[in-house]
Design a protein around this motif. Structure first.
Motif, short mmCIF file in Angstrom:
data_model
loop_
_atom_site.label_atom_id
_atom_site.label_comp_id
_atom_site.label_asym_id
_atom_site.label_seq_id
_atom_site.Cartn_x
_atom_site.Cartn_y
_atom_site.Cartn_z
N SER A 64 0.83 -1.21 0.00
CA SER A 64 0.00 0.00 0.00
C SER A 64 0.86 1.25 0.00
O SER A 64 0.55 2.23 -0.69
N LEU A 76 -4.86 3.68 2.85
CA LEU A 76 -5.55 2.79 3.78
C LEU A 76 -6.51 1.82 3.11
O LEU A 76 -7.07 0.95 3.79
N TRP A 77 -6.75 1.95 1.81
CA TRP A 77 -7.71 1.07 1.14
C TRP A 77 -7.34 -0.40 1.32
O TRP A 77 -8.18 -1.22 1.68
N PRO A 79 -5.18 -1.96 3.60
CA PRO A 79 -5.31 -2.42 4.98
C PRO A 79 -6.74 -2.52 5.47
O PRO A 79 -7.11 -3.48 6.14
N LEU A 80 -7.57 -1.53 5.15
CA LEU A 80 -8.96 -1.57 5.61
C LEU A 80 -9.75 -2.68 4.92
O LEU A 80 -10.59 -3.34 5.53
N GLY A 81 -9.46 -2.90 3.63
CA GLY A 81 -10.11 -4.00 2.92
C GLY A 81 -9.73 -5.34 3.52
O GLY A 81 -10.57 -6.23 3.67
N ALA A 83 -8.61 -5.89 6.69
CA ALA A 83 -9.16 -6.01 8.04
C ALA A 83 -10.67 -6.29 8.00
O ALA A 83 -11.18 -7.10 8.79
N GLY A 84 -11.37 -5.63 7.07
CA GLY A 84 -12.82 -5.82 6.98
C GLY A 84 -13.18 -7.24 6.59
O GLY A 84 -14.06 -7.87 7.22
N ALA A 129 -8.43 -3.00 -2.25
CA ALA A 129 -9.23 -3.58 -1.17
C ALA A 129 -9.82 -4.92 -1.58
O ALA A 129 -9.87 -5.86 -0.77
N LEU A 165 -4.53 -4.34 12.43
CA LEU A 165 -4.33 -2.98 11.96
C LEU A 165 -2.95 -2.46 12.35
O LEU A 165 -2.31 -1.73 11.57
N HIS A 168 -0.56 -3.85 9.88
CA HIS A 168 -0.67 -3.09 8.63
C HIS A 168 0.07 -1.76 8.75
O HIS A 168 0.77 -1.35 7.81
#
Length: 205
Positions: A64, A76-77, A79-81, A83-84, A129, A165, A168
């Motif tokens: 990223s 953050l796309w 890491p957030l993808g 983690a989600g 993501a 997180l 990440h």
């Protein structure tokens, strides 16, 4: 050696050391602390007890940062993808859902994310993501199956997500520091992750 490069290498080394240290931690260590605090601690330790999970999470952060066109929320796309979808997979695993080829897909995630780091492939935030999220589902399933029956489920999941997180962010920090370093440093890190993935796939074959 430039300060940024030293910082990046320190972050990567810290992640590796945390894995070695956690290998000696009992999976029930969190049980020594009662209630939600123990469950939170247990969940936070869980992503650190498997080198495959840790390497994938750090690699997502590395990619990223290395592939980003500029600093900003777009970093953050990925890491957030991840983690989600990790959370989605964990919830499915806790419900006893089984999907074939979980372990091969986890190994494949290392190969793919390692190659993404090597190539610094630039994609849109949503695409990033989706790519890492597809693999994160299988990481989450593995965690969910292992955590089934654990007390204070939501506290355990919260700890797991927090640790994810943080891993990440460690990868993002290392990747950002390596953006202006010698090209071989990030490529070597990505190649090591990819080689680890190939090794795991060979063992599963």
């Amino acid at each position: 050696m430039p300060t940024k490069t030293k910082t990046a290498l320190f972050l990567i080394a810290a992640c590796a050391l945390s894995t070695r240290a956690s290998a000696h931690i009992d999976h029930d260590f969190g049980a020594a602390v009662h209630g939600h605090a123990g469950a939170l601690l247990s969940g936070a330790l869980h992503p650190l007890t498997g080198m495959d999970h840790l390497a994938a999470m750090v690699a997502v952060g590395l990619w990223s940062a290395l592939a980003a066109r500029r600093a900003g929320p777009g970093l953050l796309w990925g890491p957030l993808g991840f983690a989600g979808m990790l959370l989605v997979g964990a919830l499915l695993g806790l419900q006893g859902v089984h999907i074939p080829a979980v372990e091969p897909m986890i190994a494949a995630s290392l190969l793919v994310t390692g190659l993404l780091v090597v190539t610094r492939w630039q994609v849109t935030g949503i695409a990033a993501a989706v790519i890492v999220g597809a693999f994160a589902l299988f990481h989450g399933l593995a965690h969910g199956h292992e955590l089934a029956g654990a007390p204070s489920t939501w506290a355990t999941l919260s700890g797991m997500l927090a640790a994810t997180l943080l891993l990440h962010l460690a990868g993002l920090g290392a990747g950002w520091a390596l953006r202006s370093a010698n090209v071989w440093l990030p490529r070597a890190a990505g190649a090591a992750v990819a080689a680890f993935g190939v090794t795991l796939l060979a063992q599963l074959a």
